[in-house]
Design an enzyme around this catalytic site. Sequence first.
Site, PDB file in Angstrom:
ATOM      1  N   ASN A  93     -19.444  -7.011  96.430  1.00  0.00           N
ATOM      2  CA  ASN A  93     -18.779  -6.970  95.124  1.00  0.00           C
ATOM      3  C   ASN A  93     -18.469  -8.375  94.608  1.00  0.00           C
ATOM      4  OD1 ASN A  93     -18.901  -4.256  95.474  1.00  0.00           O
ATOM      5  ND2 ASN A  93     -16.743  -4.007  96.018  1.00  0.00           N
ATOM      6  N   HIS A 110     -22.627 -11.736  97.467  1.00  0.00           N
ATOM      7  CA  HIS A 110     -23.336 -11.791  96.171  1.00  0.00           C
ATOM      8  C   HIS A 110     -22.601 -12.645  95.136  1.00  0.00           C
ATOM      9  CE1 HIS A 110     -25.689  -7.813  97.111  1.00  0.00           C
ATOM     10  NE2 HIS A 110     -26.165  -8.859  97.761  1.00  0.00           N
ATOM     11  N   CYS A 137     -19.632 -29.126  82.253  1.00  0.00           N
ATOM     12  CA  CYS A 137     -19.141 -29.034  83.632  1.00  0.00           C
ATOM     13  C   CYS A 137     -17.887 -29.909  83.754  1.00  0.00           C
ATOM     14  CB  CYS A 137     -20.219 -29.522  84.606  1.00  0.00           C
ATOM     15  SG  CYS A 137     -19.596 -29.704  86.292  1.00  0.00           S
TER      16      CYS A 137
HETATM   17  C1  BV8 Z   1     -32.901 -11.638  98.817  1.00  0.00           C
HETATM   18  C2  BV8 Z   1     -25.835  -9.272  90.841  1.00  0.00           C
HETATM   19  C3  BV8 Z   1     -34.181 -13.065 100.268  1.00  0.00           C
HETATM   20  C4  BV8 Z   1     -24.388  -9.355  90.811  1.00  0.00           C
HETATM   21  C5  BV8 Z   1     -26.730  -7.967  92.581  1.00  0.00           C
HETATM   22  C6  BV8 Z   1     -36.312  -5.968 101.604  1.00  0.00           C
HETATM   23  C7  BV8 Z   1     -35.705  -6.972 102.380  1.00  0.00           C
HETATM   24  C8  BV8 Z   1     -35.091  -8.068 101.784  1.00  0.00           C
HETATM   25  C9  BV8 Z   1     -35.059  -8.179 100.401  1.00  0.00           C
HETATM   26  C10 BV8 Z   1     -35.639  -7.190  99.625  1.00  0.00           C
HETATM   27  C11 BV8 Z   1     -36.271  -6.108 100.222  1.00  0.00           C
HETATM   28  N1  BV8 Z   1     -36.742  -5.313  99.234  1.00  0.00           N
HETATM   29  C12 BV8 Z   1     -36.420  -5.875  98.040  1.00  0.00           C
HETATM   30  C13 BV8 Z   1     -35.746  -7.015  98.233  1.00  0.00           C
HETATM   31  C14 BV8 Z   1     -35.254  -7.894  97.165  1.00  0.00           C
HETATM   32  C15 BV8 Z   1     -33.941  -7.539  96.516  1.00  0.00           C
HETATM   33  C16 BV8 Z   1     -33.627  -6.063  96.648  1.00  0.00           C
HETATM   34  O1  BV8 Z   1     -32.935  -5.605  97.537  1.00  0.00           O
HETATM   35  N2  BV8 Z   1     -34.096  -5.262  95.727  1.00  0.00           N
HETATM   36  C17 BV8 Z   1     -33.828  -3.827  95.783  1.00  0.00           C
HETATM   37  C18 BV8 Z   1     -33.356  -3.357  94.439  1.00  0.00           C
HETATM   38  C19 BV8 Z   1     -35.056  -3.134  96.307  1.00  0.00           C
HETATM   39  N3  BV8 Z   1     -32.883  -8.327  97.092  1.00  0.00           N
HETATM   40  C20 BV8 Z   1     -32.640  -9.555  96.672  1.00  0.00           C
HETATM   41  O2  BV8 Z   1     -33.303 -10.079  95.782  1.00  0.00           O
HETATM   42  C21 BV8 Z   1     -31.536 -10.302  97.363  1.00  0.00           C
HETATM   43  N4  BV8 Z   1     -32.007 -11.556  97.841  1.00  0.00           N
HETATM   44  O3  BV8 Z   1     -33.376 -10.649  99.323  1.00  0.00           O
HETATM   45  O4  BV8 Z   1     -33.197 -12.911  99.241  1.00  0.00           O
HETATM   46  C22 BV8 Z   1     -33.706 -12.660 101.640  1.00  0.00           C
HETATM   47  C23 BV8 Z   1     -34.523 -11.876 102.394  1.00  0.00           C
HETATM   48  C24 BV8 Z   1     -34.147 -11.507 103.705  1.00  0.00           C
HETATM   49  C25 BV8 Z   1     -32.931 -11.938 104.219  1.00  0.00           C
HETATM   50  C26 BV8 Z   1     -32.119 -12.720 103.441  1.00  0.00           C
HETATM   51  C27 BV8 Z   1     -32.507 -13.063 102.143  1.00  0.00           C
HETATM   52  C28 BV8 Z   1     -30.430 -10.617  96.377  1.00  0.00           C
HETATM   53  C29 BV8 Z   1     -29.677  -9.397  95.993  1.00  0.00           C
HETATM   54  C30 BV8 Z   1     -28.605  -9.776  94.999  1.00  0.00           C
HETATM   55  C31 BV8 Z   1     -28.173  -8.633  94.291  1.00  0.00           C
HETATM   56  N5  BV8 Z   1     -27.216  -8.940  93.260  1.00  0.00           N
HETATM   57  N6  BV8 Z   1     -26.227  -8.059  91.387  1.00  0.00           N
HETATM   58  C32 BV8 Z   1     -23.810  -8.534  89.741  1.00  0.00           C
HETATM   59  O5  BV8 Z   1     -24.213  -8.664  88.574  1.00  0.00           O
HETATM   60  O6  BV8 Z   1     -22.902  -7.800  90.091  1.00  0.00           O
HETATM   61  S1  BV8 Z   1     -26.966  -6.381  93.253  1.00  0.00           S
HETATM   62  C33 BV8 Z   1     -25.804  -5.279  92.834  1.00  0.00           C
HETATM   63  O7  BV8 Z   1     -26.090  -4.232  93.814  1.00  0.00           O
HETATM   64  C34 BV8 Z   1     -24.389  -5.682  93.062  1.00  0.00           C
HETATM   65  O8  BV8 Z   1     -24.220  -6.947  93.528  1.00  0.00           O
HETATM   66  C35 BV8 Z   1     -23.941  -4.681  94.119  1.00  0.00           C
HETATM   67  O9  BV8 Z   1     -22.953  -5.168  94.928  1.00  0.00           O
HETATM   68  C36 BV8 Z   1     -25.188  -4.403  94.875  1.00  0.00           C
HETATM   69  C37 BV8 Z   1     -25.144  -3.228  95.735  1.00  0.00           C
HETATM   70  O10 BV8 Z   1     -24.829  -2.072  94.982  1.00  0.00           O
HETATM   71  P1  BV8 Z   1     -23.715  -1.108  95.522  1.00  0.00           P
HETATM   72  O11 BV8 Z   1     -22.500  -1.886  95.753  1.00  0.00           O
HETATM   73  O12 BV8 Z   1     -24.275  -0.358  96.666  1.00  0.00           O
HETATM   74  O13 BV8 Z   1     -23.464  -0.150  94.244  1.00  0.00           O
HETATM   75  P2  BV8 Z   1     -24.211   1.199  93.864  1.00  0.00           P
HETATM   76  O14 BV8 Z   1     -23.823   1.533  92.483  1.00  0.00           O
HETATM   77  O15 BV8 Z   1     -25.652   1.152  94.156  1.00  0.00           O
HETATM   78  O16 BV8 Z   1     -23.594   2.287  94.878  1.00  0.00           O
HETATM   79  C38 BV8 Z   1     -22.223   2.649  94.793  1.00  0.00           C
HETATM   80  C39 BV8 Z   1     -21.953   3.697  95.873  1.00  0.00           C
HETATM   81  O17 BV8 Z   1     -20.569   3.966  95.863  1.00  0.00           O
HETATM   82  C40 BV8 Z   1     -22.692   5.031  95.614  1.00  0.00           C
HETATM   83  O18 BV8 Z   1     -23.348   5.459  96.798  1.00  0.00           O
HETATM   84  C41 BV8 Z   1     -21.562   6.005  95.234  1.00  0.00           C
HETATM   85  O19 BV8 Z   1     -21.786   7.307  95.727  1.00  0.00           O
HETATM   86  C42 BV8 Z   1     -20.391   5.370  95.937  1.00  0.00           C
HETATM   87  N7  BV8 Z   1     -19.088   5.677  95.286  1.00  0.00           N
HETATM   88  C43 BV8 Z   1     -18.825   5.854  93.976  1.00  0.00           C
HETATM   89  N8  BV8 Z   1     -17.509   6.101  93.787  1.00  0.00           N
HETATM   90  C44 BV8 Z   1     -16.953   6.066  95.019  1.00  0.00           C
HETATM   91  C45 BV8 Z   1     -17.955   5.803  95.979  1.00  0.00           C
HETATM   92  N9  BV8 Z   1     -17.696   5.745  97.301  1.00  0.00           N
HETATM   93  C46 BV8 Z   1     -16.429   5.926  97.684  1.00  0.00           C
HETATM   94  N10 BV8 Z   1     -15.392   6.186  96.823  1.00  0.00           N
HETATM   95  C47 BV8 Z   1     -15.624   6.262  95.496  1.00  0.00           C
HETATM   96  N11 BV8 Z   1     -14.600   6.532  94.642  1.00  0.00           N
END
Ligand code: BV8
Length: 235
Positions: A93, A110, A137
């Site tokens: 977050n 992140h 800056c």
């Molecule tokens: C990188 C910007 C290289 C900030 C965000 C395989 C391996 C490695 C990388 C990849 C791979 N496949 C693809 C990748 C690349 C990519 C990636 O993952 N893409 C995905 C979409 C396929 N990743 C990257 O580019 C990352 N960098 O990999 O660098 C590397 C490689 C290996 C090792 C190290 C480095 C960079 C990722 C940066 C992402 N930045 N956003 C912003 O604007 O906020 S991502 C965004 O998603 C947010 O940051 C957020 O935190 C993140 C995760 O989302 P969640 O928190 O899970 O939120 P979501 O809505 O999805 O889910 C919410 C959950 O809560 C739900 O399940 C729901 O049911 C639940 N919920 C709801 N209400 C409640 C609840 N639970 C409990 N109580 C409630 N009341």
Amino acid sequence: MSAFPIVILTGAGISRESGLATFRDADGIWASVRIEDVATPEAFARDPARVHGFYNARRRAIADPAMAPNAAHHALVTLARAWPAPVLVVTQNVDDLHDRAGQPALIHMHGELAKVRCTACGAVHAWTDDLSTDTPCPACGVRGGMRPHIVWFGEMPMAMDDIGAALDACGLFVSIGTSGNVYPAAGFVAEVRGRARTVELNLEPSSGTRLFDEAIHGPATVIVPAFVQRLLDGL
Ligand code: BV8
């Protein structure tokens, strides 16, 4: 109480009941905005004003005094204070609700909405105002180089070495409020599986739910305090 280190991964779900939107739920942020338009280095290069507008609005939202940590954030602080071994919270977050709850050991993998970074000199600044393409800056005076201190898609998440060391050492890994779609965070459970006990606490089963030893589903403000109490009771 046995003294094993704990790593807790949190996602947007833990902040949902404080009033912040998640990303991938039906009413989530990515339902109305495309990742490619606001959360990649390419988007920022193409249209920095649009990206600033997206993060300015979210920075203003977390500055609202009505926005406060909830019972789940507070329960994790209680756990960290009472547990006899290290407890590290690794949050995806970019809000500051864990900070405001007083979480003692916390990594924002992140980045943080309440900070900005200068691409000219690298200085990171605490920031509550809006950012524009003309903001100078405060450290080097260069205009046009300020960006949100946020890890965009395609960029390396922060403190990966520290996170890796904590995952290697932990005896319990808990994942809270994350859908398990964004890597590398979504891969942590597979990394520790077999070495540490793994528990998912989420509203519904995440993408990786079958990889956890135990999964408890419900609202974070209910299931996180109950789970913390269970741990502190030694159950
Ligand atoms: C990188 C910007 C290289 C900030 C965000 C395989 C391996 C490695 C990388 C990849 C791979 N496949 C693809 C990748 C690349 C990519 C990636 O993952 N893409 C995905 C979409 C396929 N990743 C990257 O580019 C990352 N960098 O990999 O660098 C590397 C490689 C290996 C090792 C190290 C480095 C960079 C990722 C940066 C992402 N930045 N956003 C912003 O604007 O906020 S991502 C965004 O998603 C947010 O940051 C957020 O935190 C993140 C995760 O989302 P969640 O928190 O899970 O939120 P979501 O809505 O999805 O889910 C919410 C959950 O809560 C739900 O399940 C729901 O049911 C639940 N919920 C709801 N209400 C409640 C609840 N639970 C409990 N109580 C409630 N009341």
